[in-house]
Scaffold this active site. Structure first.
Site, PDB file in Angstrom:
ATOM      1  CB  ALA A 133      49.243 -24.710  77.913  1.00  0.00           C
ATOM      2  CB  THR A 134      47.072 -19.743  76.840  1.00  0.00           C
ATOM      3  OG1 THR A 134      46.922 -19.886  78.252  1.00  0.00           O
ATOM      4  CG2 THR A 134      45.998 -18.818  76.314  1.00  0.00           C
ATOM      5  CG  ASN A 213      44.144 -25.049  86.739  1.00  0.00           C
ATOM      6  OD1 ASN A 213      43.128 -25.695  86.489  1.00  0.00           O
ATOM      7  ND2 ASN A 213      44.133 -23.739  86.814  1.00  0.00           N
ATOM      8  CD  GLN A 241      49.075 -27.108  86.275  1.00  0.00           C
ATOM      9  OE1 GLN A 241      50.014 -27.545  86.926  1.00  0.00           O
ATOM     10  NE2 GLN A 241      48.831 -25.810  86.190  1.00  0.00           N
ATOM     11  CB  SER A 261      52.604 -25.281  79.679  1.00  0.00           C
ATOM     12  OG  SER A 261      53.277 -24.150  80.167  1.00  0.00           O
ATOM     13  N   GLY A 262      55.746 -25.212  78.595  1.00  0.00           N
ATOM     14  CA  GLY A 262      57.161 -25.352  78.950  1.00  0.00           C
ATOM     15  C   GLY A 262      57.451 -25.012  80.407  1.00  0.00           C
ATOM     16  CG  HIS A 263      55.550 -21.548  82.443  1.00  0.00           C
ATOM     17  ND1 HIS A 263      54.992 -21.111  83.629  1.00  0.00           N
ATOM     18  CD2 HIS A 263      54.568 -21.513  81.534  1.00  0.00           C
ATOM     19  CE1 HIS A 263      53.725 -20.822  83.411  1.00  0.00           C
ATOM     20  NE2 HIS A 263      53.443 -21.059  82.150  1.00  0.00           N
ATOM     21  CB  THR A 301      61.306 -16.836  63.589  1.00  0.00           C
ATOM     22  OG1 THR A 301      61.401 -16.314  62.263  1.00  0.00           O
ATOM     23  CG2 THR A 301      62.663 -17.369  64.010  1.00  0.00           C
ATOM     24  CB  CYS A 386      44.263 -16.739  85.110  1.00  0.00           C
ATOM     25  SG  CYS A 386      45.374 -17.969  84.457  1.00  0.00           S
TER      26      CYS A 386
END
Lengths: 462, 100
Positions: A133-134, A213, A241, A261-263, A301, A386
Site C-alpha cells: 500500500a505504501t 489504522n 485497512q 495491501s496484501g498482508h 517482474t 511505523c
C-alpha cells in the site's frame, strides 16, 4: 491546593517522565537497558521499579497473545498452501511467453487479479500489482499530481492519513503543489462541508483513507466519492485497512483510485495493489519504469508466489466476510464493553462509523508506554507500527483534539479472523489488573481519588 | 442421501482431526471453529447440487488442512500465554507486585 502537594507531584511526575525515553529506546533497539534506565530514573521511584522488574523478568517460554492486527495479520494457512506451489514446482516468469513455465504462473497471476477485482467490484484490467500500500499511495499521489500538473496544482488530504500519504504530499509541496490537510472532527470523521469548500477548480486529487489504522474510524467513502465525481476531481482512498474487512465497491462508492495491501488481509507481505479506474480514465505518471509490465504503470517482474497468495487471500476474504465480521464484532464488543466498564477509560474515534477490529482506548492516569511494558504477554501497540519506536504522542489522536496526556495513554487493540474468545478474556483480565496496579503507583491517580481537580493545579514551569 | 450423510460425517471427523493437529494455537482454534460452524450451517441442505458442492469444498479444504498441519508442526513455535491462562496471569501479577 497546597503548594507543597503540587510541588511533590510535579517532582514525581517529572521523575516518571524522564524514565520513559530510555524505556522506549530499549524497546526500539532491544539493547540491554538497565544502565540507561537507572541513570535517568531516580532511585525509589515506584513506577521505575515496577517497570524495571518487568523488563528484567526472565522471558517466559510462552509467546504473547497477538493483538496488533492493524500492523499485520497472520498469513492464512490456506494462502500459504497456494503460495507453496509457486515456490516449489512452478517457478516460471509470468511474463515469459515462449514456454509453459511462464504460462502457468501467468495463469495464476491473472486468476489472482480476478479475485482481487471481484472483492472490490472492479474489472481485472484495473488492478495494478505493487509491492504494497505504501508504494500504491506514492504512485497515486505523485503520479496523478505530476501527470496533470499543467492545469491542476492542488491536492486535498486529511490530517489523520497514514504517513506515506502525508509524506508524499510534503514531497509534492517541494515541487510547487499546494496541499490542503483537512482537519477532522473529534470523532475522527471529516466534515463534508469543509471538504466541499476546500475543492478548487485546480484540485487534481482528493485522498482520504477508508478505515483509519489507529482508531478504526470509517470515513463516508460513498459520500466523498459522489462529491468528487460531481466536482470532476479524482478520488483516491487508502483502503489498506478496509479491503477484505468491510464491503467496498469501487463503482457504488465512486472511487477512482484505491490502494490495497496484501498482508493486512491475511495474505503475504511485500505485495499490494492499486486500483486505477479506466472509465472515466485516470492517468498517472509511473514512478517505476522499465519493461512496461502492469499497463506500463509499474514495470518489473511480478512476484508470482506473492501475487497468487494475495489472490487467494482476497478470495477467502470475499467468501468469509460475513462469518469473519460476525466473529470480530462479537469479540470486539466484549473487549470494548469490558474495558470501558473500567473507571476513566474512553474510546477514541467515532463509536458508530467504526471498524470493530480496531479498538483504541485511552486509560487516563496511566502512561501508555508503561502499560505496554506491563502487558508484555500481549502484543499490542499504541499506534502505527511505523511510529511505535518514537515517543511522540500519536498525531492521529492529537488531530482529534485529544490532549497530550490522553494521547499518551492510549492503546490500540486489533482483533482479527484468528483471535479467540479465550484471548479476549485473558486480555480483559490482564488489562484490568495492570491498569489498576499502575494507577495505584501514580501520584496523579492518588490526587484524583482525593477529589482534586487536576486542571486546578498550577504546574510550576522549569 | 444417506451416502451423502456418511460422506459428510467422515469429512467432518477428518477435518476436525487434522484441525487439532495444527501447531499454532490461533490456526488450530480457527480450523476447529470454522469446521464446526461450516458443517452446522450446512446441516439442513436438501438440494442435491448444493450438497455435492459443499462436499467437494470440504474435500478440497481437507487436502489443505492435511498439508498445512504437517508443515505447521515442522515450524512449530512456543505455545501462547493464553494456553495456560490462569498460571501465566498469576505469574505476571506476582512479578509486578514483588517489584514494589
Amino acid at each position: 491546593m497546597t503548594l507543597r502537594l503540587a510541588f511533590r507531584s510535579v517532582g514525581r511526575a517529572m521523575a516518571t517522565r524522564t524514565a520513559y525515553p530510555s524505556l522506549a529506546r530499549s524497546l526500539a533497539t532491544h539493547a540491554p537497558s538497565t544502565e540507561t534506565f537507572t541513570a535517568s530514573a531516580p532511585e525509589g521511584s515506584l513506577v521505575a521499579k515496577a517497570v524495571e522488574a518487568v523488563q528484567n523478568a526472565p522471558a517466559g517460554d510462552e509467546r504473547p497473545i497477538y493483538l496488533d492486527m492493524q500492523a499485520t495479520t497472520p498469513t492464512d494457512p490456506r494462502v500459504l498452501d497456494v503460495m507453496l506451489n509457486y515456490y516449489t514446482d512452478m517457478y516460471g516468469n509470468p511474463h515469459s511467453r515462449t514456454h509453459s513455465y511462464g504460462w502457468e504462473t501467468d495463469t495464476a497471476v491473472e486468476k489472482a487479479r480476478e479475485e482481487i477485482a471481484a472483492l472490490i467490484g472492479a474489472d481485472p484490467k484495473e488492478i495494478i500489482f505493487t509491492s504494497g500500500a505504501t508504494e500504491s499511495n506514492n504512485m497515486v499521489i505523485k503520479g496523478i499530481a505530476r501527470f496533470y500538473k499543467g492545469r491542476k496544482r492542488h491536492i486535498i488530504t486529511t490530517q489523520t492519513e497514514h504517513k506515506c500519504i502525508l509524506d508524499s504530499c510534503r514531497y509534492l509541496q517541494d515541487e510547487g503543489f499546494e496541499v490542503t490537510y483537512l482537519p477532522v472532527l473529534s470523532s475522527g470523521l471529516i466534515d463534508m462541508k469543509q471538504l466541499e469548500a476546500a475543492i478548487r477548480p485546480d484540485t487534481a486529487l482528493v485522498s482520504i483513507m477508508a478505515v483509519n489504522n489507529e482508531i478504526g474510524v470509517i470515513q463516508p467513502i460513498a459520500e466523498i466519492g459522489a462529491l468528487c465525481r460531481s466536482k470532476k476531481v479524482f478520488f483516491h482512498t487508502d483502503a489498506a485497512q478496509a479491503v477484505g474487512k468491510i464491503p467496498i465497491d469501487v463503482n457504488a462508492d465512486k472511487i477512482d483510485v484505491m490502494s490495497i495491501s496484501g498482508h493486512k488481509l491475511y495474505g503475504p507481505m511485500g505485495i499490494g495493489a492499486c486500483y486505477v479506474r479506466r472509465r472515466p480514465r485516470v492517468r498517472l505518471e509511473p514512478i517505476i519504469t522499465g519493461g512496461g509490465q502492469e499497463r506500463g504503470l509499474r514495470s518489473g517482474t511480478l512476484a508470482a508466489p506473492l501475487v497468487a497468495g494475495f489472490g487467494e487471500a482476497a478470495r477467502l476474504c470475499r467468501q468469509e466476510m460475513p462469518y469473519d465480521t460476525a466473529h470480530i464484532k462479537k469479540l470486539s464488543d466484549k473487549l470494548k464493553n469490558g474495558l470501558l466498564a473500567m473507571e476513566h477509560t474512553s474510546l477514541n474515534g467515532d463509536a458508530e462509523h467504526h471498524y470493530p477490529g480496531c479498538v483504541n482506548i485511552s486509560f487516563a492516569y496511566v502512561e501508555g508506554e508503561s502499560l505496554l511494558m506491563a502487558l508484555k504477554d500481549i502484543a499490542l501497540s499504541s499506534g502505527s507500527a511505523c511510529t511505535s519506536a518514537s515517543l511522540e504522542p500519536s498525531y492521529v489522536l492529537r488531530a482529534l483534539g485529544a490532549d497530550d496526556a490522553l494521547a499518551h495513554s492510549s492503546i490500540r487493540f486489533g482483533i482479527g479472523r484468528f483471535t479467540t474468545e479465550a484471548e479476549v478474556d485473558y486480555v480483559l483480565k490482564a488489562v484490568q489488573e495492570r491498569v489498576n496496579f499502575l494507577r495505584e503507583l501514580s501520584p496523579l491517580w492518588e490526587m484524583v481519588q482525593e477529589g482534586i481537580d487536576l486542571d486546578s493545579i498550577e504546574w510550576s514551569q522549569h | 442421501m444417506t451416502a451423502h450423510k456418511a460422506l459428510a460425517l467422515d469429512l467432518y471427523r477428518q477435518l476436525l482431526r487434522n484441525g487439532y493437529r495444527m501447531a499454532g494455537y490461533n490456526f488450530r482454534q480457527y480450523a476447529i471453529r470454522r469446521t464446526r460452524d461450516g458443517f452446522h450451517a450446512n446441516r439442513n441442505l436438501t438440494d442435491k447440487g448444493e450438497i455435492e458442492s459443499a462436499i467437494k469444498y470440504a474435500e478440497k479444504e481437507l487436502g489443505v488442512l492435511k498439508r498445512q498441519s504437517v508443515i505447521s508442526q515442522m515450524y512449530a513455535g512456543e505455545p501462547l500465554v493464553v494456553e495456560h491462562a490462569d498460571k501465566n496471569l498469576a505469574k505476571k501479577n506476582e512479578q509486578l507486585h514483588s517489584a514494589v
